[in-house]
Design a protein around this motif. Structure first.
Motif, short mmCIF file in Angstrom:
data_model
loop_
_atom_site.label_atom_id
_atom_site.label_comp_id
_atom_site.label_asym_id
_atom_site.label_seq_id
_atom_site.Cartn_x
_atom_site.Cartn_y
_atom_site.Cartn_z
N SER A 18 -26.57 -26.00 1.71
CA SER A 18 -27.84 -25.88 0.99
C SER A 18 -28.79 -24.92 1.69
N LEU A 19 -28.92 -25.04 2.99
CA LEU A 19 -29.84 -24.17 3.74
C LEU A 19 -29.40 -22.71 3.70
N ASP A 21 -27.63 -21.36 1.30
CA ASP A 21 -27.87 -20.90 -0.07
C ASP A 21 -29.34 -20.58 -0.28
N ILE A 22 -30.23 -21.38 0.27
CA ILE A 22 -31.67 -21.12 0.15
C ILE A 22 -32.02 -19.80 0.85
N ARG A 23 -31.48 -19.60 2.03
CA ARG A 23 -31.82 -18.43 2.83
C ARG A 23 -31.13 -17.16 2.35
N HIS A 25 -28.86 -16.97 -0.55
CA HIS A 25 -28.44 -16.99 -1.95
C HIS A 25 -26.93 -16.75 -2.06
N SER A 102 -36.43 -27.51 -8.81
CA SER A 102 -36.18 -26.18 -8.25
C SER A 102 -36.84 -25.10 -9.09
N ILE A 121 -31.81 -18.27 -8.19
CA ILE A 121 -32.38 -19.51 -7.66
C ILE A 121 -31.22 -20.25 -6.99
N PRO A 122 -31.37 -20.63 -5.72
CA PRO A 122 -30.28 -21.34 -5.04
C PRO A 122 -30.08 -22.73 -5.67
N PRO A 125 -28.65 -26.83 -3.29
CA PRO A 125 -29.40 -28.06 -3.00
C PRO A 125 -29.47 -28.99 -4.22
N SER A 126 -29.62 -28.41 -5.41
CA SER A 126 -29.71 -29.23 -6.62
C SER A 126 -28.37 -29.85 -6.99
#
Length: 138
Positions: A18-19, A21-23, A25, A102, A121-122, A125-126
């Protein structure tokens, strides 16, 4: 003890995926292969035909909504290894809530920065938050 270690591994790997993907993508194939190991130890799979139907539906939805390939692969991995959890009503309710949150956060950030909402949008996490919540029975 083994169940606790597997649950801890799933939690840590979910957070890492998740992290990243957020950072970045991106969801890396190597990370999915590592994530598959603890998922496969205690499989809760579906019958093959049901798995294929859900996977084809998810693929069609991914293509029509422009969802990234990494997100689709992550969902497919969860479907193959833990299909009984992933097709539950509870998972889909939590997934919808997480995706909505999100999108809201992305919109708020775009408005604050006076930019147009665009790009990716990553979704890891979702996808993973509801799974982990159900898997760990939180």
């Amino acid at each position: 003890m083994a169940r606790t270690l597997i649950a801890l591994s799933i939690l840590i790997l979910s957070l890492a995926i998740s992290l990243i993907d957020i950072r970045e993508h991106r969801i890396y194939n190597s990370h999915l292969l590592i994530f598959a190991l603890p998922l496969l130890f205690q499989m809760r799979s579906l019958p093959l035909l049901q798995t294929l139907l859900v996977a084809l539906s998810a693929l069609a939805l991914s293509i029509s909504l422009g969802i990234g390939g990494g997100d689709f692969k992550l969902f497919s991995l969860l479907l193959l290894a833990q299909g009984q959890l992933v097709i539950s009503r509870e998972y889909f309710q939590l997934l919808a809530l997480c995706i909505g949150a999100s999108l809201l956060i992305a919109t708020m950030l775009a408005l604050k920065m006076k930019q147009r909402l665009g790009g990716s949008i990553p979704l890891a996490p979702s996808i993973l938050a509801p799974f982990v919540a159900i898997y760990l029975d939180i």
